[in-house]
Design an enzyme around this catalytic site. Structure first.
Site, PDB file in Angstrom:
ATOM      1  N   HIS A   7      -5.070  -3.751   2.677  1.00  0.00           N
ATOM      2  CA  HIS A   7      -5.408  -4.475   3.989  1.00  0.00           C
ATOM      3  C   HIS A   7      -6.052  -5.718   3.349  1.00  0.00           C
ATOM      4  O   HIS A   7      -7.294  -6.092   3.654  1.00  0.00           O
ATOM      5  CB  HIS A   7      -6.383  -3.871   4.716  1.00  0.00           C
ATOM      6  CG  HIS A   7      -5.873  -2.386   5.613  1.00  0.00           C
ATOM      7  ND1 HIS A   7      -5.338  -1.765   4.731  1.00  0.00           N
ATOM      8  CD2 HIS A   7      -5.576  -2.263   6.809  1.00  0.00           C
ATOM      9  CE1 HIS A   7      -4.754  -0.492   5.602  1.00  0.00           C
ATOM     10  NE2 HIS A   7      -5.027  -1.015   6.919  1.00  0.00           N
ATOM     11  N   ARG A  38       0.803  -1.163  -0.239  1.00  0.00           N
ATOM     12  CA  ARG A  38      -0.192  -0.025   0.056  1.00  0.00           C
ATOM     13  C   ARG A  38       0.844   1.301  -0.194  1.00  0.00           C
ATOM     14  O   ARG A  38       0.744   2.162  -0.637  1.00  0.00           O
ATOM     15  CB  ARG A  38      -1.026   0.025   1.110  1.00  0.00           C
ATOM     16  CG  ARG A  38      -0.328   0.038   2.330  1.00  0.00           C
ATOM     17  CD  ARG A  38      -1.348   0.282   3.806  1.00  0.00           C
ATOM     18  NE  ARG A  38      -0.653   0.334   5.077  1.00  0.00           N
ATOM     19  CZ  ARG A  38      -1.105   0.696   6.107  1.00  0.00           C
ATOM     20  NH1 ARG A  38      -2.241   1.559   6.133  1.00  0.00           N
ATOM     21  NH2 ARG A  38      -0.341   0.836   7.140  1.00  0.00           N
ATOM     22  N   ASP A  46      -7.625  -5.744  13.845  1.00  0.00           N
ATOM     23  CA  ASP A  46      -9.178  -5.374  13.217  1.00  0.00           C
ATOM     24  C   ASP A  46     -10.184  -6.612  13.370  1.00  0.00           C
ATOM     25  O   ASP A  46     -11.316  -6.706  13.346  1.00  0.00           O
ATOM     26  CB  ASP A  46      -9.226  -4.788  11.943  1.00  0.00           C
ATOM     27  CG  ASP A  46      -8.639  -3.270  11.993  1.00  0.00           C
ATOM     28  OD1 ASP A  46      -8.714  -2.768  13.085  1.00  0.00           O
ATOM     29  OD2 ASP A  46      -8.435  -2.653  10.985  1.00  0.00           O
ATOM     30  N   ARG A  88      -1.105  -4.390   4.190  1.00  0.00           N
ATOM     31  CA  ARG A  88      -0.806  -3.508   5.236  1.00  0.00           C
ATOM     32  C   ARG A  88       0.358  -3.589   5.725  1.00  0.00           C
ATOM     33  O   ARG A  88       1.058  -2.588   6.083  1.00  0.00           O
ATOM     34  CB  ARG A  88      -1.983  -3.842   6.396  1.00  0.00           C
ATOM     35  CG  ARG A  88      -1.664  -2.747   7.736  1.00  0.00           C
ATOM     36  CD  ARG A  88      -2.405  -3.207   8.990  1.00  0.00           C
ATOM     37  NE  ARG A  88      -2.297  -2.282   9.780  1.00  0.00           N
ATOM     38  CZ  ARG A  88      -2.409  -2.855  11.065  1.00  0.00           C
ATOM     39  NH1 ARG A  88      -3.194  -3.826  11.506  1.00  0.00           N
ATOM     40  NH2 ARG A  88      -2.344  -2.021  12.143  1.00  0.00           N
ATOM     41  N   GLU A 120     -19.137   3.263   0.057  1.00  0.00           N
ATOM     42  CA  GLU A 120     -18.554   2.701  -1.099  1.00  0.00           C
ATOM     43  C   GLU A 120     -19.111   2.624  -2.347  1.00  0.00           C
ATOM     44  O   GLU A 120     -18.682   2.675  -3.372  1.00  0.00           O
ATOM     45  CB  GLU A 120     -17.800   1.264  -0.597  1.00  0.00           C
ATOM     46  CG  GLU A 120     -16.637   1.375   0.067  1.00  0.00           C
ATOM     47  CD  GLU A 120     -16.715   1.449   1.593  1.00  0.00           C
ATOM     48  OE1 GLU A 120     -17.925   1.910   1.958  1.00  0.00           O
ATOM     49  OE2 GLU A 120     -15.686   1.869   2.399  1.00  0.00           O
ATOM     50  N   PHE A 148     -14.273  -4.145   2.022  1.00  0.00           N
ATOM     51  CA  PHE A 148     -15.214  -3.479   2.003  1.00  0.00           C
ATOM     52  C   PHE A 148     -15.803  -3.046   0.490  1.00  0.00           C
ATOM     53  O   PHE A 148     -16.426  -2.330  -0.028  1.00  0.00           O
ATOM     54  CB  PHE A 148     -14.993  -2.013   2.322  1.00  0.00           C
ATOM     55  CG  PHE A 148     -14.766  -1.857   3.826  1.00  0.00           C
ATOM     56  CD1 PHE A 148     -15.589  -3.009   4.778  1.00  0.00           C
ATOM     57  CD2 PHE A 148     -13.915  -1.017   4.624  1.00  0.00           C
ATOM     58  CE1 PHE A 148     -15.407  -2.785   6.060  1.00  0.00           C
ATOM     59  CE2 PHE A 148     -14.016  -0.883   5.963  1.00  0.00           C
ATOM     60  CZ  PHE A 148     -14.566  -2.006   6.588  1.00  0.00           C
TER      61      PHE A 148
END
Length: 344
Positions: free
Chosen positions: A146, A42, A154, A205, A96, A122
């Site tokens: 991620h 990322r 998370d 990530r 989104e 997501f």
């Protein structure tokens, strides 16, 4: 008329023509990463986006309120708004599906190359808009960070397991999962040149190392979906097909099994690799050797590559809430466990 506008604005006309021709500025130099450099894809993606956006003014986009985690900040530009239409960064907010619809509209308007970003898990929220982008052959770029259980604390709600398989299942969607910073930059080049399909960039990530690539022409070979990172030999006993962060895992596992000749292949685009001629796939994989697949997600779609069901080193259950490394150990998804599988 458009012709008159072009004569009055030659530089803008040049940019317009470059966009429609799919030309990416040749002045963007490939980053000087060194083998052993450790950074998340990322982060590498953010650097690539910034470099390309500085040289190609038709790039515009933003994040679903995750600018920092998605690494999508565009320096030296302002936010697009009703009062500032010269801005290049769009603050989509936590929505989104609406974001996906907006970038579709931007492409349909013409003249701009939009990107949007969120956590990979997501992507399901914007799936209808993404599916329509594929149906309408719109070259939208989706930055999906991620990308695995290595998200860590998370927990299972944010750790994609089936998501990348679901994205690959959508016709005309290109899914690129680069294994290090260099592959990430190359993935951005490929994504920006797309003219008739959306591209998803699956990014980590966690930090992962830049590795040696034994294919001297890997940047071009990668455009066929996969390339050889570690050759092993002309006739390896085992070939590991890996994606993303699992490429470095596979390289480590290969070191732990010195009694076998092991080839490691980075499959950046599985569906594109699958579509290649049998002769090319055989050249990359090898002949009459055992094939093991390593990916931190469901085994769905990999069955035709692995030598047996037991050679699918994948994850078919939800994750856990803990640091990424602890989650991997709890699920038995480590280089040591992969080495154990290979050595059988």
């Amino acid at each position: 008329t458009f012709e008159t506008w072009g004569k009055e604005n030659p530089e803008l006309k040049k940019e317009w023509d470059a966009y429609w021709a799919g030309d990416i500025s040749s002045s963007v130099e490939f980053p000087a990463y060194k083998v052993g450099d450790s950074l998340a894809t990322r982060t590498a993606s953010g650097a690539a986006l910034l470099a390309f956006s500085k040289q190609n003014s038709f790039i515009i986009g933003g994040s679903a309120d995750l600018q920092g985690p998605n690494a999508t900040k565009l320096a030296d530009t302002s936010d697009f708004s009703a009062t500032n239409k010269g801005g290049h960064y769009i603050r989509f907010g936590i929505r989104e599906f609406a974001m996906g619809c907006m970038v579709n509209g931007i492409v349909l308007h013409g003249g701009l190359k939009p990107f949007c970003a969120t956590f990979m898990v997501f992507a399901d929220y914007m799936r209808p808009a993404l599916r329509l982008a594929a149906l309408m052959k719109l070259p939208v770029i989706y930055v999906l960070t991620h990308d695995s259980i290595f998200v860590g604390e998370d927990g299972p709600t944010h750790q994609p397991i089936e998501t990348i398989s679901a994205l690959r299942a959508i016709p005309n969607v290109q899914v690129l999962r680069p294994g290090d910073a260099e592959e990430t930059f190359r993935s951005w080049e490929i994504a920006l040149r797309s003219k008739d399909h959306p591209v998803c960039l699956a990014l980590t990530r966690q930090n992962i190392p830049v590795y040696t690539k034994e294919d001297p022409d890997w940047k071009n070979t990668m455009e066929c979906g996969a390339y050889i990172v570690k050759k092993g030999s002309d006739d390896p006993e085992v070939t590991i097909l890996a994606t993303g962060s699992e490429v470095s895992m596979a390289l480590k596992a290969a070191e732990l099994v010195p009694t076998k000749t092991i080839r490691v292949v980075s499959v950046v685009d599985r569906e594109l690799f699958y579509k290649q001629p049998d002769t090319f796939r055989q050249t990359i994989i090898g002949k009459n050797n055992r094939v093991v697949v390593a990916e931190a997600g469901t085994r769905m779609g990999w069955e035709g590559f692995a030598s047996s069901r037991n050679d699918l080193f994948c994850i078919d259950r939800f994750g856990e809430s803990a640091p990424g490394g602890d989650v991997a150990k709890a699920l038995g998804f480590t280089a040591e466990e992969l080495a154990t599988l290979i050595s059988k």
